[in-house]
Design an enzyme around this catalytic site. Structure first.
Site, PDB file in Angstrom:
ATOM      1  N   HIS A 315       1.045  -1.195   0.008  1.00  0.00           N
ATOM      2  CA  HIS A 315       0.249   0.109  -0.054  1.00  0.00           C
ATOM      3  C   HIS A 315       0.651   1.173  -0.058  1.00  0.00           C
ATOM      4  CE1 HIS A 315      -3.776  -2.144   0.240  1.00  0.00           C
ATOM      5  NE2 HIS A 315      -3.436  -2.599   1.809  1.00  0.00           N
ATOM      6  N   CYS A 358      -0.635   1.766  -3.430  1.00  0.00           N
ATOM      7  CA  CYS A 358      -1.791   2.572  -3.309  1.00  0.00           C
ATOM      8  C   CYS A 358      -1.044   4.018  -3.489  1.00  0.00           C
ATOM      9  CB  CYS A 358      -2.550   2.493  -1.928  1.00  0.00           C
ATOM     10  SG  CYS A 358      -3.191   0.818  -1.639  1.00  0.00           S
TER      11      CYS A 358
END
Length: 479
Positions: A315, A358
């Site tokens: 992430h 992300c």
């Protein structure tokens, strides 16, 4: 001023136009029927086909070259190049030049394309028996006329069966009939990959002149010859290099990254196929990440490697990635461990970083698709700001900063899966890494989620100085 071609003649040679034509006539008288066919073939693409088809002698070809401004008394280099290719080097004396002079000037003045040179070389390596076998293999699609190896290759080209970017038919024929000629094709692909295209010089702009000549064509030629020949990174050391994969699946509070194991597996598989030694680190904390970076920064194996690859699957947000214990680590900080100052063994070698991460808070657009990025309210800084301000770095990010990237919970991320599939497909075609990433961009940008509402666009940033072309592995890869 004198043009480059004028260096071929001393002033005593420049008598009149007839004198030059007499030289051409002498050359014509020393060339046979096959030589004429060879000249016509080499001029395809430079002289209109209809004119070439009507040419029955070398002097006819010379006339067309004169008409197309490809040949003149002041600059006969193109004819010298043609004679050199068809191995009529003794005739170069009639142009007052030597084999060595032609070889010296070819890198900057070559007019015959690499593709045309390849076909001519192949024609010389295809004997009458080989030709019969090739004609037999393609019998249904060939005209019922007598063919030479050269006219056979010309026909394949005219029918669109082969061109400079598509040699599949030719490779199949050579593989079956004359396997040794595959070396010529491989050589062509390498040369095509590293070819530096120098734009032609306008005759009216051969020098920049004010009251006196400032930059002569000789100066330009000297400068070009001084440039390094290698337009690609070296890929022939003892081993290809190291590939490090940081694969974070589980986090303290962030959602698990289902499907990331598929990305780690395919990355490992593909980069091992490319010759890299692969190290995978799962669920890496901040402290562990620093240990990995320090170890790789000082790794003595870099000295004998061609390249370095670092992949991060995790992430992240706004130019940074999360460790498994959810510490944000700037991408730039990670890459800065491998600058020439910090890691001298990787100086002047390509360093590639591929990041599937992300770039904001998570969203869940569907059951089978998860987002690895979110469009923030405020636009982030440029992706270029994430890479060190020195040469030989490439950062491949799964998405344009601030936008969504997707990961399938069972099949892996769109970006990494596309990257690996295109490496498998395009490395054997001698495509460079930037061309491959362009194909990845196109592929990923065409994908949509299950509802058909969400899309993604990857983005590379780089400071590479040369083309990066991975050598073709000997074994085929099955994914």
């Amino acid at each position: 001023m004198k043009s480059q071609g004028q260096h071929w003649y001393s002033s005593s040679d420049k008598n009149c136009k007839v004198s030059f034509r007499e030289k051409l006539l002498i050359i014509d008288s020393n060339l046979g029927v096959q030589d004429v066919e060879n000249l016509k073939f080499l001029c395809i693409g430079l002289v209109p086909n209809k004119k070439l088809e009507k040419s029955s002698s070398a002097s006819d070809v010379f006339e067309h070259l004169l008409a197309e401004d490809l040949l003149s008394e002041e600059d006969p280099f193109f004819l010298a190049e043609l004679l050199y290719i068809i191995r009529q080097k003794k005739l170069l004396q009639h142009l007052n030049c030597t084999k060595e002079e032609v070889e010296r000037l070819l890198p900057t003045r070559q007019r015959v394309s690499l593709f045309r040179n390849l076909l001519y070389e192949l024609s010389e390596g295809i004997d009458s028996e080989n030709l019969k076998d090739m004609i037999f293999l393609l019998k249904d699609s060939l005209p019922k006329t007598e063919m030479t190896s050269l006219s056979f290759l010309a026909f394949l080209e005219k029918q669109g069966k082969i061109d400079e970017d598509n040699l599949t038919c030719l490779e199949d024929l050579c593989k079956t009939v004359v396997p040794k000629l595959l070396r010529n094709i491989e050589k062509y692909k390498r040369e095509k990959a590293i070819q530096i295209v120098t734009p032609p010089v306008d005759k009216e702009a051969e020098s920049y002149q004010g009251e006196e000549e400032l930059v002569s064509q000789t100066d330009v030629k000297t400068f070009l010859e001084a440039l390094p020949r290698a337009a690609v990174y070296r890929m022939n050391r003892n081993h290809r290099g190291l590939c490090v994969i940081v694969n974070n699946h589980s986090f303290t509070s962030l959602k698990d990254r289902q499907g990331t194991h598929k990305d780690a597996e395919i990355l490992s598989h593909v980069f091992q196929w490319l010759g890299f030694t692969v190290h995978i680190h799962n669920n890496v904390t901040k402290v562990e990440m620093e240990m990995v970076l320090q170890k790789q920064k000082c790794n003595p194996a870099h000295a004998d490697g061609d390249c370095f690859v670092f992949c991060i699957l995790t992430h992240g947000r706004f130019g940074a990635v999360y460790s498994s214990d959810e510490a944000l680590i700037p991408i730039r900080e990670i890459m800065s461990h491998f600058t020439a100052l910090q890691c001298p063994r990787l100086a002047e070698k390509p360093k590639l970083f591929f990041i599937q991460a992300c770039q904001g808070e998570e969203i869940q657009p569907s059951v089978s698709i998860e987002a690895d990025a979110l469009n923030p309210e405020q636009a982030p800084t440029s992706l270029q700001d994430s890479i060190p301000a020195e040469a030989d770095f490439l950062l491949g990010l799964a998405t344009v900063p601030g936008y969504v990237s997707f990961r399938h919970v069972e099949e892996g991320s769109w970006y990494i899966q596309s990257l690996c599939n295109h490496l498998k497909k395009l490395v054997p075609r001698h495509e460079d890494i930037l061309s491959i990433l362009t194909a990845v961009n196109d592929d990923v940008s065409r994908r949509v989620d299950k509802q058909g509402t969400k899309k993604q666009m990857p983005q590379p940033a780089f400071t590479l100085r040369k083309k990066l072309v991975f050598p073709v592995p000997l074994d085929a890869l099955s994914l």
